[in-house]
Scaffold this motif. Sequence first.
Motif, PDB file in Angstrom:
ATOM      1  N   SER A  30      49.252  73.825  38.921  1.00 41.05           N
ATOM      2  CA  SER A  30      48.707  74.641  37.838  1.00 41.05           C
ATOM      3  C   SER A  30      48.455  73.848  36.553  1.00 41.05           C
ATOM      4  N   LEU A  31      48.911  72.614  36.501  1.00 43.54           N
ATOM      5  CA  LEU A  31      48.628  71.771  35.345  1.00 43.54           C
ATOM      6  C   LEU A  31      47.218  71.180  35.394  1.00 43.54           C
ATOM      7  N   TYR A  32      46.585  71.246  36.562  1.00 47.21           N
ATOM      8  CA  TYR A  32      45.348  70.524  36.813  1.00 47.21           C
ATOM      9  C   TYR A  32      44.132  71.438  36.858  1.00 47.21           C
ATOM     10  N   GLY A  33      43.059  70.959  36.264  1.00 43.69           N
ATOM     11  CA  GLY A  33      41.764  71.531  36.580  1.00 43.69           C
ATOM     12  C   GLY A  33      41.368  71.047  37.971  1.00 43.69           C
ATOM     13  N   MET A  34      40.488  71.790  38.619  1.00 42.97           N
ATOM     14  CA  MET A  34      40.105  71.438  39.975  1.00 42.97           C
ATOM     15  C   MET A  34      38.591  71.462  40.105  1.00 42.97           C
ATOM     16  N   GLY A  35      38.099  70.533  40.907  1.00 43.53           N
ATOM     17  CA  GLY A  35      36.659  70.495  41.136  1.00 43.53           C
ATOM     18  C   GLY A  35      36.342  70.252  42.592  1.00 43.53           C
ATOM     19  N   TRP A  36      35.130  70.610  42.963  1.00 42.39           N
ATOM     20  CA  TRP A  36      34.590  70.277  44.281  1.00 42.39           C
ATOM     21  C   TRP A  36      33.358  69.413  44.078  1.00 42.39           C
ATOM     22  N   PHE A  37      33.289  68.360  44.859  1.00 35.98           N
ATOM     23  CA  PHE A  37      32.158  67.442  44.841  1.00 35.98           C
ATOM     24  C   PHE A  37      31.687  67.266  46.275  1.00 35.98           C
ATOM     25  N   ARG A  38      30.493  66.725  46.434  1.00 35.50           N
ATOM     26  CA  ARG A  38      29.998  66.472  47.783  1.00 35.50           C
ATOM     27  C   ARG A  38      29.184  65.183  47.797  1.00 35.50           C
ATOM     28  N   GLN A  39      29.126  64.593  48.982  1.00 34.83           N
ATOM     29  CA  GLN A  39      28.351  63.360  49.152  1.00 34.83           C
ATOM     30  C   GLN A  39      27.627  63.404  50.478  1.00 34.83           C
ATOM     31  N   ALA A  40      26.317  63.355  50.404  1.00 40.85           N
ATOM     32  CA  ALA A  40      25.483  63.309  51.590  1.00 40.85           C
ATOM     33  C   ALA A  40      25.207  61.852  51.948  1.00 40.85           C
ATOM     34  N   PRO A  41      24.878  61.586  53.203  1.00 43.46           N
ATOM     35  CA  PRO A  41      24.612  60.197  53.616  1.00 43.46           C
ATOM     36  C   PRO A  41      23.522  59.563  52.761  1.00 43.46           C
ATOM     37  N   GLY A  42      23.808  58.365  52.267  1.00 43.70           N
ATOM     38  CA  GLY A  42      22.830  57.631  51.481  1.00 43.70           C
ATOM     39  C   GLY A  42      22.674  58.110  50.054  1.00 43.70           C
ATOM     40  N   LYS A  43      23.488  59.073  49.647  1.00 46.48           N
ATOM     41  CA  LYS A  43      23.382  59.608  48.293  1.00 46.48           C
ATOM     42  C   LYS A  43      24.689  59.427  47.542  1.00 46.48           C
ATOM     43  N   GLU A  44      24.606  59.522  46.221  1.00 44.65           N
ATOM     44  CA  GLU A  44      25.803  59.428  45.408  1.00 44.65           C
ATOM     45  C   GLU A  44      26.583  60.749  45.457  1.00 44.65           C
ATOM     46  N   ARG A  45      27.869  60.653  45.155  1.00 41.91           N
ATOM     47  CA  ARG A  45      28.685  61.856  45.095  1.00 41.91           C
ATOM     48  C   ARG A  45      28.204  62.728  43.935  1.00 41.91           C
ATOM     49  N   GLU A  46      28.097  64.029  44.202  1.00 39.49           N
ATOM     50  CA  GLU A  46      27.595  64.911  43.163  1.00 39.49           C
ATOM     51  C   GLU A  46      28.535  66.088  42.946  1.00 39.49           C
ATOM     52  N   PHE A  47      28.480  66.602  41.756  1.00 38.87           N
ATOM     53  CA  PHE A  47      29.306  67.733  41.358  1.00 38.87           C
ATOM     54  C   PHE A  47      28.806  69.010  42.028  1.00 38.87           C
TER      55      PHE A  47
END
Length: 125
Positions: A30-47
């Motif tokens: 509960s001290l942390y903010g949380m995020g989800w990111f994704r990365q498709a083949p050949g692409k940079e990780r995105e929010f």
Amino acid sequence: QVQLVESGGGLVQAGDSLRLSCAASGRTFSLYGMGWFRQAPGKEREFVAAIDWSGGRTTYADSVKGRFTIARDNAKNTGHLQMNSLKPEDTAVYYCAACLACGAPSDFTRQYSSWGQGTQVTVSS
């Protein structure tokens, strides 16, 4: 540091839904903010989406707004990403991440200090 483990990925058809989960252990989640990111083949990780420590504030990438919902249950040390109306372009490895210094939901990758190993989501057309 908090340790994170994602689950719930899989192979679905366009238009289907999936619910990803992120189980946290170690320090107080509960001290942390949380995020989800994704990365498709050949692409940079995105929010994809983020939620603040309390669950009261969220933010989404434009590409998923209205289709994805981020949530958390601090009592169970878990976070979730509900993904509806999935599209082939949503295909990627999805990562959950935790941010100790985030007062507000953050889309900035470098603010996140803990990352899970990722779960594959594949959407067929």
